[in-house]
Design an enzyme around this catalytic site. Structure first.
Site, PDB file in Angstrom:
ATOM      1  N   HIS A   7       0.859  -1.187   0.000  1.00  0.00           N
ATOM      2  CA  HIS A   7       0.000   0.000   0.000  1.00  0.00           C
ATOM      3  C   HIS A   7       0.898   1.240   0.000  1.00  0.00           C
ATOM      4  CE1 HIS A   7      -3.630   2.285   0.722  1.00  0.00           C
ATOM      5  NE2 HIS A   7      -2.998   2.945   1.667  1.00  0.00           N
ATOM      6  N   HIS A  23      -6.924   9.329  -0.624  1.00  0.00           N
ATOM      7  CA  HIS A  23      -7.533   9.175   0.704  1.00  0.00           C
ATOM      8  C   HIS A  23      -6.733   9.731   1.885  1.00  0.00           C
ATOM      9  CE1 HIS A  23      -5.443   5.131   0.378  1.00  0.00           C
ATOM     10  NE2 HIS A  23      -5.012   5.554   1.533  1.00  0.00           N
ATOM     11  N   ASP A  78      -7.934   1.198   2.351  1.00  0.00           N
ATOM     12  CA  ASP A  78      -7.543   2.145   3.403  1.00  0.00           C
ATOM     13  C   ASP A  78      -8.336   3.447   3.364  1.00  0.00           C
ATOM     14  OD1 ASP A  78      -6.030   3.118   5.523  1.00  0.00           O
ATOM     15  OD2 ASP A  78      -4.566   4.057   4.210  1.00  0.00           O
ATOM     16  N   ASP A 133       0.622   5.230  -0.086  1.00  0.00           N
ATOM     17  CA  ASP A 133      -0.221   6.417  -0.072  1.00  0.00           C
ATOM     18  C   ASP A 133       0.329   7.412  -1.085  1.00  0.00           C
ATOM     19  OD1 ASP A 133      -2.126   5.637   1.854  1.00  0.00           O
ATOM     20  OD2 ASP A 133      -0.616   5.871   3.404  1.00  0.00           O
TER      21      ASP A 133
HETATM   22 ZN   LIG Z   1      -3.538   4.662   2.754  1.00  0.00          ZN
END
Ligand SMILES: [Zn+2]
Length: 1021
Positions: A260, A577, A372, A262
């Protein structure tokens, strides 16, 4: 070897095995201490510091100075490039040799001008393998570059991870040397680690745990750390244990590598590009070594970055995508926030994402992937289905603070009844490590035992990138079918969901939104980002409508496809997000604001282009409205008296015009007179306006709150209460500062009552009446407000300016209304839903702060009140009090979040009938999509023209745009300029011949089911 046949002390045996593999204890004599053999220093190491993130070819031209291991460099966000020369000793023939590298920052190894592997201490990657088995004929002298970013995997938080970054942090390399790596020791360590973990996790109630204990103990007995010839016997004991199989009914875990990343969070967008490269190139190395390895990877934007910045790596990724190992998932441009983006933004996330995946990798994604995000809109199932996606994976609802979500595998039914098969990996993580704990949790936590016998386990370091390691793969390999643990197979999302689909008869259905009972401050934090998002959504909407109209009117018009795609992608990126929720560092906020500014500027350019080439000939010289609804507008234009007469004569037929003196300029207000029913004001203590046949009376209190707001003599404000009451709360969450507002903040409510400037009349009446006043929030912060009543407008508008310099405070505005209803209605993407106004159950009170888009409504039979806004998303309606959340003041990860001036508008709209009958939906568009003015060339001829009309008030014509796939097609009805055939299509603009849209004499006839999104393709002459 002789030893006692019976040992009864579980604890001593367990701890003995633990100490045998400990990194801390007894490393002088235990197995762990033997993992590395000889070491040898590098021949030379030199460094060059750069403020910017520069490409490799530029970096190697910089001036390199000798570097001593341990020397510090920095500060934060700079980059230090290292030039490394090394020579592997000939005597290491047959050995596995690593460059051992430990540093504070995240590093990338470059070899032969190509990125080859990431090195990140927090991601357990501190070795670059130079050779698996040194041979005489391979190069012993090697030159490498190491690009070291002055930030850690999670940025550079000062004191804690989510604290604002320390801009002055210094970094260093603590270790850089050649070492011999002993893979036989690693294998044995991994065996023992898995056995020890099984002992601990299966506990004393499971006999299998004891079998693991005695196996581990016997291995310790057999294994002499200094004598590798003792290892095979120990290993064979482990292999015998791991190969004892499960029964047929055992649960199957579908392991998938994941990372993951971001797209921005505690680091800026630019660093994410390098994070992707570091993480993914490491994955490619693992895939070369482990041909069975599968890695799932989302976010088209990140692929696009790597394609631009690391084309060689991208080609390798494409190769492994073809082999089925590197699996693009998700179908969206970024993993966006699941609540705040508009319906059309959500569509564009899928459209841009799916188009990218199809173009670059040959296929659309079949799974939506959003592990997430802070909640999931009830509209998502329909948007997925419209984008070729029937499956959904997330896990964030495991973070719920109050209620445990009752499913891991279920059908999720959206607002319109669309269903998608949904899976929450029961391990409640998207960054597992392949450990026994992950597997045991996956089985134990599965809330659909007996209904679903397959689960996902995503392994690999995440959030800041990192991804899987060889050790994780080795762990999982051992326990593919080991009695006592679930079966484990390296798998893919497609395999997992196919298994779940094949046996879905017992699965339950969850209807409506997936509300996250946490992070509810993200509807409000970083108000400028929210405002930028809403404004850009409406600007891009308007420019697409105007461009489509221009194209209809003139085929030579160049539809601005390319700039619009660039602008849309920037807007979509900011919906990531951790960006639109406002949970990012200040640098990211600055980046986001720059993108919004760029959209504003491009809008101006495109608007001028449209107006000068096309629209001015057809549309009123004064204004054009690109929204959908023919409502009445009172607008304010600053123009000189010399051209005023022309504006009046050019105005639309039947316009009512009034002139006012204001600030030395002429103010010109306008409304179509044919719909105009008269008006009257009495501003001061009491403000009154007639609206259609209704009268809206608006009375102020001493504190400048609204005491009375009546419609048709029906009072809207609750007896003895004040509307437009500003209230301030203490806002100190438990940890996640920018994210969370906790339930207890409600106990700290303080009304804002101190008047700085009492009510003054700003516009005396006529078409518009308004008053202004100023309140003091604290010695640092003030609110100045203009309350506006327009003729023919059913809402009272509050143009608000706040000077905001608070710390851990939450500003809201309340309207206690004279309405009783157990449910309030909130607008969401392409629809609306209801949430309770009471707090009966834990599921009800956990929703003390909720999200909505342009409006919320509280209605009883025949009467209601709506609360509209132009840039806010946080609401609560408790009993009869409607509250709009305005501003927060968290201090991490952005220490300056929301400090400064804010301008926003909200409106309150009492109405008779239902909110549908009162056209609240349309009036909320009206508030958000203002009339846009176009200057016209003097003397040019204008024609009033309306391109659309919709016969049913329940149908909203939301978007008109040129399709992206085939130029010169237009999307949505443009009667009478179209030619047949007219076709339905999905959200990816793929024609659906099964859904005809017949053209009749009166227009296009389409039938809708509730909340259905319909897209039409039409071809222009
Ligand atoms: Zn995230």
């Amino acid at each position: 070897m002789y030893h006692q046949p019976v040992l009864k002390n579980r604890r001593t045996l367990l701890e003995r095995a633990e100490k045998f593999i400990s990194e801390i204890y007894f490393t002088d004599c235990n197995l762990r201490g033997r993992l590395y053999g000889d070491a040898c220093p590098l021949e030379s190491i030199s460094s060059s510091l750069s403020r910017q993130r520069i490409p490799f070819l530029e970096a190697v031209k910089q001036n390199f100075e000798p570097y001593q291991v341990g020397d510090t460099f920095g500060p934060t966000w700079w980059t230090c490039w290292f030039k490394v020369s090394l020579r592997i000793p000939d005597s290491w023939r047959g050995k596995q040799v690593h460059l051992s590298w430990e540093s504070d920052g995240e590093a990338m190894v470059w070899r032969d001008e190509q990125p080859v592997q990431g090195l990140t201490k927090e991601g357990e990657k501190t070795s670059y393998i130079l050779t698996e088995c040194l041979k005489d004929d391979e190069p012993h002298s090697i030159s490498l570059y190491v690009e070291l970013a002055c930030n850690s995997l999670f940025g550079a938080g000062q004191g804690s991870m989510i604290a604002a970054p320390d801009p002055d942090r210094k970094y260093s390399v603590q270790k850089a040397e050649l070492v011999v790596f002993k893979s036989d020791v690693r294998e044995l360590l991994t065996d023992l680690e898995m056995l020890v973990d099984m002992v601990k996790l299966l506990g004393e109630g499971e006999q299998r745990g004891y079998q693991a204990l005695f196996t581990a103990n016997e291995m310790v007995n057999l294994c002499e750390p200094t004598n590798p010839s003792s290892f095979p016997a120990a290993r064979s004991l482990a292999q015998k244990f791991f190969s004892q199989r499960n029964g047929e009914s055992q649960h199957t875990v579908h392991a998938m590598g994941h990372c993951h990343i971001d797209s921005a969070w505690l680091w800026p967008y630019e660093e994410t590009i390098r994070k992707c490269a570091r993480s993914w190139v490491t994955v490619i190395r693992l895939m070369e070594k482990n041909p069975h390895m599968v890695f799932t990877c989302s976010q088209a934007q990140q692929f696009d970055w790597v394609k631009s910045w690391y084309p060689g790596l991208f080609t390798q990724i494409q190769h492994f995508v073809k082999k089925g190992q590197f699996i693009p998932v998700g179908g969206t441009w970024v993993e966006m926030d699941g609540n705040l983006p508009s319906g059309e933004s959500m569509v564009r996330q899928f459209l841009e994402g799916q188009r990218f995946f199809k173009k670059e990798f040959g296929n659309y994604c079949k799974e939506f992937w959003l592990p997430d995000t802070f909640g999931y809109s009830a509209q998502l199932p329909q948007l997925m289905q419209g984008s070729g996606i029937t499956r959904f994976l997330t896990q964030k609802l495991s973070w719920n603070l109050v209620n445990t979500f009752p499913h891991n595998t279920f059908f999720w039914e959206g607002l319109d009844g669309s269903q998608v098969l949904t899976h929450f990996p029961p391990g409640n993580s998207y960054e597992m490590k392949g450990k026994v704990e992950d597997l045991v949790n996956t089985v134990k936590n599965n809330k659909d035992k007996g209904r679903a016998n397959h689960s996902a386990a995503l392994f690999g370091f995440g959030d800041g990138g990192g991804g899987p390691t060889q050790l994780m793969l080795d762990r999982l390999d051992r326990v593919q079918d080991t009695d006592g643990l679930p079966r484990v197979q390296m798998s893919s999302p497609d395999r997992l969901f196919s298994e779940l689909e094949a046996d879905s008869s017992l699965l339950c259905t969850w209807t409506g939104e997936l509300f996250l009972e946490l992070h509810n401050g993200t509807y409000t934090t970083q108000a400028q980002i929210k405002l930028g998002n809403r404004r850009c959504e409406t600007l891009l909407h308007d420019v697409e409508v105007a461009s489509s109209l221009a194209l209809c009117l003139n085929k030579t018009f160049q539809y601005p496809s390319e700039p619009l795609q660039v602008l849309w992608r920037q807007l979509l990126l900011n919906q990531f997000h951790d960006v639109i929720p406002g949970t990012c560092i200040e640098m990211v906020v600055e980046d986001a604001m720059r993108y919004y500014q760029g959209i504003y500027q491009h809008y101006d350019i495109i608007r001028v282009y449209i107006s000068t080439t096309i629209l001015s000939r057809y549309i009123s010289a004064l204004l054009y409205y690109q929204g959908i609804y023919q409502h009445y507008y009172i607008i304010r234009v600053y123009i000189s008296t010399t051209i005023l007469s022309r504006y009046i004569s050019d105005a639309l037929d039947g316009a009512a015009v009034e002139l006012f003196e204001d600030l030395g300029n002429q103010i010109f207000m306008f409304s179509p007179s044919t719909c105009f029913n008269g008006y009257g004001y009495n501003i001061g203590g009491v403000t009154e306006i007639q609206c259609w046949s209704h009268t809206l009376t608006h009375t102020h209190s001493e504190n400048e709150t609204v005491l009375s707001l009546s419609l048709c003599s029906r009072e809207a404000i609750s007896h003895g209460c004040s509307g437009n009451q500003f209230v301030l709360f203490d806002d100190v969450p438990l940890y996640w500062d920018a994210w969370d507002v906790m339930d207890y903040h409600l106990q700290t409510r303080k009304p804002v009552v101190e008047v700085v400037s009492p009510v003054q009349i700003a516009s005396p009446g006529g078409l518009r009446g308004s008053v202004t006043f100023t309140l003091r929030i604290s010695d640092k912060s003030t609110i100045t407000q203009e309350i506006i009543l327009d003729a023919m407008c059913p809402y009272v508008k509050f143009n608000t300016q706040v000077e905001w310099f608070e710390s851990h405070k939450f500003l809201k505005v309340e309207f206690p209304v004279r309405v009783r209803s157990p449910n309030a209605t909130y607008e969401i993407q392409f629809g609306h839903l209801q949430r309770p106004t009471h707090r009966n159950t834990s599921w009800d009170w956990a929703r003390f702060e909720v999200w909505g888009h342009k409006w919320a409504d509280l209605s009883e039979h025949g009467f209601g009140v709506s609360l509209l806004n132009d840039s806010k998303y946080g609401y609560s309606v408790h009993q009869n009090t409607m509250t709009l959340s305005l501003l927060r003041a968290p201090k991490s990860p952005d220490a300056n979040a929301d400090m400064g001036s804010h301008q926003f508008t909200y409106a309150v709209m009492p109405h008779t009938g239902t909110f549908q009958e009162a056209s609240v939906i349309q009036w909320a568009y009206n508030l958000n999509n203002p009339l846009r003015l176009i200057d016209n060339a003097p003397g040019s001829h204008t024609v009033a023209w309306s391109a659309f009309s919709v016969s049913a008030a329940a149908v909203i014509l939301e978007t008109v745009k040129q399709v992206v796939s085939t130029p010169c097609c237009c999307f949505q009805p443009l009667n009478p300029l179209l030619i047949r055939p007219l076709l339905s299509c999905d959200l990816l603009e793929r024609v659906d011949p099964s859904r005809p849209a017949p053209i009749t004499a009166s227009g296009i006839s389409i039938s809708f089911s509730p909340f259905q999104i319909v897209s039409l393709l039409l071809y222009l002459k």
